[in-house]
Motif scaffolding. Structure first.
Motif, PDB file in Angstrom:
ATOM      1  N   GLN A   5       0.840  -1.198   0.000  1.00  0.00           N
ATOM      2  CA  GLN A   5       0.000   0.000   0.000  1.00  0.00           C
ATOM      3  C   GLN A   5       0.870   1.240   0.000  1.00  0.00           C
ATOM      4  OE1 GLN A   5      -2.849   1.159   3.313  1.00  0.00           O
ATOM      5  NE2 GLN A   5      -4.219   0.327   1.744  1.00  0.00           N
ATOM      6  N   TYR A   6       0.478   2.194  -0.823  1.00  0.00           N
ATOM      7  CA  TYR A   6       1.221   3.444  -0.988  1.00  0.00           C
ATOM      8  C   TYR A   6       0.231   4.597  -1.061  1.00  0.00           C
ATOM      9  CZ  TYR A   6       4.523  -0.032  -2.628  1.00  0.00           C
ATOM     10  OH  TYR A   6       5.316  -1.144  -2.720  1.00  0.00           O
ATOM     11  N   THR A   7       0.683   5.753  -0.666  1.00  0.00           N
ATOM     12  CA  THR A   7      -0.089   6.980  -0.859  1.00  0.00           C
ATOM     13  C   THR A   7       0.740   7.900  -1.737  1.00  0.00           C
ATOM     14  OG1 THR A   7      -1.136   6.755   1.310  1.00  0.00           O
ATOM     15  CG2 THR A   7      -1.199   8.931   0.298  1.00  0.00           C
ATOM     16  N   GLN A  44      -8.834  10.281  -1.477  1.00  0.00           N
ATOM     17  CA  GLN A  44      -9.193  10.720  -0.122  1.00  0.00           C
ATOM     18  C   GLN A  44      -9.815  12.120  -0.104  1.00  0.00           C
ATOM     19  OE1 GLN A  44      -5.278  10.055   1.802  1.00  0.00           O
ATOM     20  NE2 GLN A  44      -6.373   8.578   3.081  1.00  0.00           N
ATOM     21  N   ARG A 132      -4.825  13.444  -2.793  1.00  0.00           N
ATOM     22  CA  ARG A 132      -4.136  12.238  -2.316  1.00  0.00           C
ATOM     23  C   ARG A 132      -4.890  10.986  -2.741  1.00  0.00           C
ATOM     24  NH1 ARG A 132      -4.671  15.081   1.842  1.00  0.00           N
ATOM     25  NH2 ARG A 132      -6.162  13.667   2.815  1.00  0.00           N
ATOM     26  N   VAL A 134      -4.736   6.723  -2.183  1.00  0.00           N
ATOM     27  CA  VAL A 134      -4.189   5.531  -1.547  1.00  0.00           C
ATOM     28  C   VAL A 134      -4.291   4.402  -2.573  1.00  0.00           C
ATOM     29  CG1 VAL A 134      -4.424   3.850   0.307  1.00  0.00           C
ATOM     30  CG2 VAL A 134      -4.895   6.262   0.761  1.00  0.00           C
ATOM     31  N   THR A 136      -3.604   0.411  -3.284  1.00  0.00           N
ATOM     32  CA  THR A 136      -3.373  -0.899  -2.697  1.00  0.00           C
ATOM     33  C   THR A 136      -3.189  -1.895  -3.834  1.00  0.00           C
ATOM     34  OG1 THR A 136      -4.772  -0.309  -0.816  1.00  0.00           O
ATOM     35  CG2 THR A 136      -4.278  -2.658  -1.119  1.00  0.00           C
TER      36      THR A 136
END
Length: 140
Positions: A5-7, A44, A132, A134, A136
């Motif tokens: 997982q990265y943002t 987000q 932003r 996220v 996955t």
């Protein structure tokens, strides 16, 4: 089976529908490590959205913007939520209508989008900030 997982952040964009496929791929080089998997993207924010659509002809993006502006107009007399301007409530309605998440298959280290498909950030505010996402990744 692996999960990562990265943002990542996209810089501010003007109001409209923006093709961001290359920015997603650039932000997530880990995709190339997966033979088969899924990329889930979650935005987000409540005044922008994500979708998949035509990636070749830019008139599709401008037509989508024009349609949503007529479909969800600004300054409707029944809107109560207008704290941040006349585009505030329409941006929330557009975001709920289009959605804030996508799932794209990964095949042989690449997003398995169709020939004419691209990932869009739909910016519904006149003056937005950075957005932003996220990401996955699941697969092998």
């Amino acid at each position: 089976m692996s999960w990562q997982q990265y943002t990542f952040e996209l810089g501010p964009m003007r109001r409209g529908f923006h093709l961001i496929t290359s920015q997603v791929i650039e932000a997530l080089p880990q995709i190339s490590q997966y033979d088969v998997g899924l990329l889930h993207l979650f935005l987000q924010h409540s005044s922008a959205s994500l979708t998949i659509n035509e990636n070749a002809d830019p008139t599709v993006r401008s037509d989508l913007e024009q349609h949503f502006n007529r479909f969800v107009p600004e300054d409707a007399p029944y809107y109560q939520h207008d704290y941040e301007g006349s585009d505030d409530m329409p941006a929330h309605i557009k975001s709920s209508t289009i959605g804030c998440q996508l799932t794209v298959p990964i095949t042989n280290g690449q997003l398995a989008l169709g020939t004419w498909q691209g990932i869009y950030l739909c910016e519904h505010r006149n003056h937005s900030g950075a957005r932003r996402i996220v990401a996955t990744i699941q697969g092998q």
